[in-house]
Write a protein that holds these residues in place. Structure first.
Motif, PDB file in Angstrom:
ATOM      1  N   GLY A 126       0.809  -1.215   0.000  1.00  0.00           N
ATOM      2  CA  GLY A 126       0.000   0.000   0.000  1.00  0.00           C
ATOM      3  C   GLY A 126       0.837   1.256   0.000  1.00  0.00           C
ATOM      4  O   GLY A 126       0.544   2.219  -0.725  1.00  0.00           O
ATOM      5  N   LEU A 127       1.914   1.268   0.788  1.00  0.00           N
ATOM      6  CA  LEU A 127       2.774   2.445   0.861  1.00  0.00           C
ATOM      7  C   LEU A 127       3.568   2.649  -0.431  1.00  0.00           C
ATOM      8  O   LEU A 127       3.766   3.776  -0.882  1.00  0.00           O
ATOM      9  CB  LEU A 127       3.719   2.325   2.056  1.00  0.00           C
ATOM     10  N   VAL A 128       4.031   1.570  -1.029  1.00  0.00           N
ATOM     11  CA  VAL A 128       4.757   1.673  -2.296  1.00  0.00           C
ATOM     12  C   VAL A 128       3.839   2.218  -3.394  1.00  0.00           C
ATOM     13  O   VAL A 128       4.222   3.107  -4.165  1.00  0.00           O
ATOM     14  CB  VAL A 128       5.350   0.312  -2.710  1.00  0.00           C
ATOM     15  N   LEU A 129       2.627   1.699  -3.451  1.00  0.00           N
ATOM     16  CA  LEU A 129       1.661   2.183  -4.450  1.00  0.00           C
ATOM     17  C   LEU A 129       1.276   3.639  -4.179  1.00  0.00           C
ATOM     18  O   LEU A 129       1.128   4.437  -5.113  1.00  0.00           O
ATOM     19  CB  LEU A 129       0.418   1.294  -4.455  1.00  0.00           C
ATOM     20  N   THR A 130       1.135   3.989  -2.907  1.00  0.00           N
ATOM     21  CA  THR A 130       0.810   5.369  -2.549  1.00  0.00           C
ATOM     22  C   THR A 130       1.934   6.315  -2.932  1.00  0.00           C
ATOM     23  O   THR A 130       1.696   7.387  -3.493  1.00  0.00           O
ATOM     24  CB  THR A 130       0.536   5.481  -1.036  1.00  0.00           C
ATOM     25  N   SER A 175      13.467   2.402  -4.295  1.00  0.00           N
ATOM     26  CA  SER A 175      13.855   3.583  -5.061  1.00  0.00           C
ATOM     27  C   SER A 175      12.691   4.058  -5.908  1.00  0.00           C
ATOM     28  O   SER A 175      11.787   3.287  -6.249  1.00  0.00           O
ATOM     29  CB  SER A 175      15.044   3.249  -5.974  1.00  0.00           C
ATOM     30  N   ASN A 176      12.695   5.351  -6.242  1.00  0.00           N
ATOM     31  CA  ASN A 176      11.676   5.888  -7.145  1.00  0.00           C
ATOM     32  C   ASN A 176      12.018   5.597  -8.597  1.00  0.00           C
ATOM     33  O   ASN A 176      11.330   6.066  -9.504  1.00  0.00           O
ATOM     34  CB  ASN A 176      11.530   7.398  -6.952  1.00  0.00           C
ATOM     35  N   GLY A 177      13.065   4.820  -8.823  1.00  0.00           N
ATOM     36  CA  GLY A 177      13.470   4.493 -10.188  1.00  0.00           C
ATOM     37  C   GLY A 177      14.425   5.529 -10.738  1.00  0.00           C
ATOM     38  O   GLY A 177      14.821   6.472 -10.063  1.00  0.00           O
ATOM     39  N   GLY A 221       6.897   0.311  -7.957  1.00  0.00           N
ATOM     40  CA  GLY A 221       6.801   1.750  -7.754  1.00  0.00           C
ATOM     41  C   GLY A 221       6.845   2.551  -9.042  1.00  0.00           C
ATOM     42  O   GLY A 221       6.037   3.465  -9.255  1.00  0.00           O
ATOM     43  N   ILE A 222       7.779   2.217  -9.943  1.00  0.00           N
ATOM     44  CA  ILE A 222       7.904   2.994 -11.178  1.00  0.00           C
ATOM     45  C   ILE A 222       6.727   2.740 -12.123  1.00  0.00           C
ATOM     46  O   ILE A 222       6.313   3.634 -12.865  1.00  0.00           O
ATOM     47  CB  ILE A 222       9.242   2.708 -11.898  1.00  0.00           C
ATOM     48  N   THR A 223       6.200   1.523 -12.083  1.00  0.00           N
ATOM     49  CA  THR A 223       5.029   1.227 -12.915  1.00  0.00           C
ATOM     50  C   THR A 223       3.818   2.016 -12.430  1.00  0.00           C
ATOM     51  O   THR A 223       3.071   2.591 -13.224  1.00  0.00           O
ATOM     52  CB  THR A 223       4.720  -0.277 -12.902  1.00  0.00           C
ATOM     53  N   MET A 224       3.631   2.069 -11.111  1.00  0.00           N
ATOM     54  CA  MET A 224       2.534   2.851 -10.549  1.00  0.00           C
ATOM     55  C   MET A 224       2.696   4.322 -10.893  1.00  0.00           C
ATOM     56  O   MET A 224       1.713   5.014 -11.219  1.00  0.00           O
ATOM     57  CB  MET A 224       2.496   2.665  -9.025  1.00  0.00           C
ATOM     58  N   THR A 225       3.905   4.819 -10.835  1.00  0.00           N
ATOM     59  CA  THR A 225       4.157   6.228 -11.153  1.00  0.00           C
ATOM     60  C   THR A 225       3.788   6.543 -12.593  1.00  0.00           C
ATOM     61  O   THR A 225       3.115   7.549 -12.874  1.00  0.00           O
ATOM     62  CB  THR A 225       5.638   6.575 -10.907  1.00  0.00           C
ATOM     63  N   SER A 226       4.226   5.710 -13.535  1.00  0.00           N
ATOM     64  CA  SER A 226       3.947   5.950 -14.947  1.00  0.00           C
ATOM     65  C   SER A 226       2.451   5.876 -15.232  1.00  0.00           C
ATOM     66  O   SER A 226       1.908   6.685 -15.993  1.00  0.00           O
ATOM     67  CB  SER A 226       4.703   4.933 -15.819  1.00  0.00           C
TER      68      SER A 226
END
Length: 204
Positions: free
Chosen positions: A9-13, A127-129, A81-86
């Motif tokens: 949940g925190l990584v996705l957030t 990491s945020n990528g 994390g990077i996939t969620m960000t994109s």
């Protein structure tokens, strides 16, 4: 299982928050969100690629560089994390258009969301990528906060990006990085919740 779900949940957030800052406030003003954002802007400029896919390609490429050093578990969480960000960048860009914009407000608000998202990810050992992978390696290798190496690496990429596109973005990008990396260090220091991390180590 509960700590694992909390970490997910925190990584996705974290990924969603930085994607929100990028997609709604920074990218519409052509402000690079970081080194990966600067490279993504170049890909968008040269090949007319969408910012979401461009950002993912850059982040994934950088991530492959850190797999051997940081381990597969770290890489897997960073991939999430990077996939969620994109995905968040693409979603928020199209869903929350702002008609009347103010450059300075977009700069500050976007940078705060960006730094908060990155800080949450790094608090989870993720990491945020992009160049964040390199900054994370330096941070743990030298036992320092991750904001400083992140700022230095991103600044170098900003200069290259500005030389290709426009020198006007340098000041905006540097201010954004100062705000966001300060926020990264602030969130990274917080001890408001128990952090569940999958251990990672330098491989031998």
């Amino acid at each position: 299982m509960k700590p694992f779900i909390k970490k997910c949940g925190l990584v996705l957030t974290g990924g969603a928050l930085q994607g929100f800052g990028m997609g709604v406030f920074l990218f519409p003003q052509d402000i690079p969100s970081g080194g990966a954002g600067g490279i993504a802007i170049l890909l968008n400029h040269w090949f007319e690629m969408g910012m979401g896919p461009s950002l993912w390609i850059v982040n994934f490429t950088m991530l492959t560089l850190g797999v051997q050093y940081l381990g597969k578990r770290f890489a897997l969480w960073t991939f999430v994390g990077i996939t969620m960000t994109s995905l968040a960048v693409d979603f928020f860009e199209s869903t929350f258009p702002i008609v009347h914009r103010h450059l300075l407000l977009d700069l500050v608000i976007g940078s705060v969301f960006l730094g908060t998202g990155i800080g949450i990810l790094m608090r989870q050992g993720v990491s945020n990528g992009g160049v964040g992978v390199i900054a994370f390696m330096i941070s743990h290798g030298r036992n320092i906060l991750p904001g400083k190496p992140l700022f230095l690496i991103n600044t170098t990429i900003f200069i290259v990006t500005a030389a290709v596109i426009s020198w006007e973005i340098v000041i905006l990008a540097l201010v954004s990085q100062w705000i966001s990396t300060s926020k990264v260090d602030l969130v990274y220091r917080l001890k408001l919740y128990h952090v569940y991390t999958l251990s990672w180590h330098k491989k031998t």
